[in-house]
Design an enzyme around this catalytic site. Structure first.
Site, PDB file in Angstrom:
ATOM      1  N   SER A 241       6.571   1.161   0.922  1.00  0.00           N
ATOM      2  CA  SER A 241       5.489   2.091   1.199  1.00  0.00           C
ATOM      3  C   SER A 241       6.037   3.510   1.088  1.00  0.00           C
ATOM      4  CB  SER A 241       4.925   1.841   2.607  1.00  0.00           C
ATOM      5  OG  SER A 241       3.850   2.709   2.895  1.00  0.00           O
ATOM      6  N   CYS A 242       5.142   4.475   0.939  1.00  0.00           N
ATOM      7  CA  CYS A 242       5.547   5.884   0.898  1.00  0.00           C
ATOM      8  C   CYS A 242       4.336   6.724   1.273  1.00  0.00           C
ATOM      9  CB  CYS A 242       6.101   6.258  -0.476  1.00  0.00           C
ATOM     10  SG  CYS A 242       4.917   6.053  -1.831  1.00  0.00           S
ATOM     11  N   GLY A 243       4.162   7.901   0.676  1.00  0.00           N
ATOM     12  CA  GLY A 243       3.002   8.711   0.980  1.00  0.00           C
ATOM     13  C   GLY A 243       1.748   8.240   0.274  1.00  0.00           C
ATOM     14  N   TRP A 270       0.939   5.379   2.948  1.00  0.00           N
ATOM     15  CA  TRP A 270       0.610   6.059   4.201  1.00  0.00           C
ATOM     16  C   TRP A 270      -0.705   6.832   4.126  1.00  0.00           C
ATOM     17  CZ3 TRP A 270       2.338   4.428   8.487  1.00  0.00           C
ATOM     18  CH2 TRP A 270       2.071   5.144   9.650  1.00  0.00           C
TER      19      TRP A 270
END
Length: 283
Positions: A241-243, A270
Site C-alpha cells: 500500500s502507499c498513498g 491510503w
C-alpha cells in the site's frame, strides 16, 4: 499471453540500448508527478523521450472511470483497448521507464502483470540514466503507431480491494507493507490529500520506498532481500500500500527482485483507506 524474454523484471540502459531496434521491444514512458507538481508528463514526453517510446497515461486515460479514487486499475476491456491504441501486441516485450529514475514506472509494470502480460520490465535509472549514458534522445514530433488487437488476461492475485484487505489484516501468513514516508505512516505528518486521516492500518509495517532506491536505481538484490527479511518471512504473502497505489508498486517490483513471489497491491491505498471511516486507523 507473452512469454518472458527478460531474466529479470529490471533491465539496464546498456541492455535496452543493445535491444531497442528489435521489432518485438516496446518502450513505454510512464512518467507521473505527485499532485501539486506543476509538470505535464505527456508534454515532456512529446518533447524528449527514449527513441520510439510511447506515452502510457495511467493517471488520466488508462484508468478506471467513474471513481473518485485516482488512477485505479481499469477493466481488462479498457486496458486491452488502450494497449491496442498504443500499438502494443500481446507478444511484445515491454520496457517501462519514467523521467524521475525509478518512481512511477513500476506502477505500469504491475498493471501489465495484473493483466497477464509476463514479458515486462522496468528500466533501472529511467530517462536520467539513459541521458547520463550519452544515449540517443528523440526530440522530434512523436510518430503515430498502427493499432493492434491486444488481449489482456486479468490475474486477480495481483490486486486486492479494501473490503477483502480488511479481513486479512491479522492473518499470520500475510504482511501489509506501507511505502509511504515513515512520518505519514505513524501519523506525525498530515496526509497531503484533503479528508484523508493520518496513520496506518492495524498490523501494517512501514517500508518507505525511498529505502529501496538510491539515485534513481534500486539498491542491490542482496540489500533488497535484507530489507524484506527484516519485515516479513520469505513464505508470507506481501500486500503493498502507499498513498494512491503508485509507490506500492515500487515495493512490489523490489520484492520480486528479492525473490518473493506472493505479491499483491492494494490499488486504492491510503487515499481510499484513510477517507472511508469504516476502515480502522492506528497511529
Amino acid at each position: 499471453m507473452s512469454e518472458k524474454m527478460f531474466s529479470s523484471p529490471l533491465v539496464s540502459v546498456q541492455w535496452l540500448a543493445e535491444q531497442i531496434e528489435r521489432s518485438d521491444i516496446v518502450v513505454l514512458d510512464a512518467s507521473w508527478f505527485l499532485p501539486g507538481v506543476e509538470r505535464d508528463p505527456e508534454q515532456e514526453w512529446s518533447e524528449k523521450r527514449i527513441p520510439g517510446a510511447r506515452f502510457f497515461d495511467f493517471d488520466k486515460k488508462i484508468a478506471a472511470p467513474d471513481t473518485e479514487l485516482p488512477h485505479m486499475l481499469p477493466s481488462s476491456t479498457l486496458f486491452s483497448q488502450a494497449c491496442s491504441e498504443l500499438g502494443i501486441k500481446t507478444s511484445d516485450n515491454i520496457v517501462v521507464y519514467d523521467s524521475q529514475g525509478l518512481f512511477s514506472a513500476p506502477r505500469v509494470w504491475w498493471m501489465f502483470r495484473a493483466m497477464g502480460h509476463q514479458s515486462v520490465s522496468v528500466l533501472d535509472g529511467g530517462l536520467p540514466a539513459w541521458e547520463e549514458a550519452g544515449l540517443t534522445i528523440d526530440t522530434d514530433t512523436p510518430e503515430q503507431v498502427a493499432k493492434t488487437d491486444y488481449q489482456s488476461d486479468y490475474q486477480s492475485q495481483w490486486v486486492i480491494d479494501a473490503d477483502t484487505l480488511s479481513t486479512e489484516l491479522g492473518a499470520l501468513d500475510t504482511v501489509v507493507l506501507d511505502a509511504r514516508p515513515a512520518a505519514r505512516f505513524y501519523g506525525t505528518q498530515p496526509e497531503p490529500r484533503k479528508g484523508v486521516r493520518s496513520g496506518h492500518m492495524p498490523n501494517a509495517k512501514s517500508l518507505p520506498f525511498s529505502q529501496l532506491v538510491k539515485d534513481g536505481h534500486f539498491i542491490s538484490a542482496e540489500q533488497l532481500t535484507k530489507r524484506f527479511d527484516a519485515v516479513s518471512a520469505p513464505e508470507q504473502r506481501l500486500i503493498f500500500s502507499c498513498g494512491s497505489g503508485v509507490t506500492a508498486c515500487v515495493l512490489a517490483l523490489a520484492a520480486e527482485l528479492a525473490g518473493r513471489d506472493k505479491l499483491t497491491v492494494y490499488d486504492g491505498s491510503w487515499t481510499e483507506w484513510g477517507r472511508v471511516l469504516k476502515y480502522p486507523v492506528v497511529q
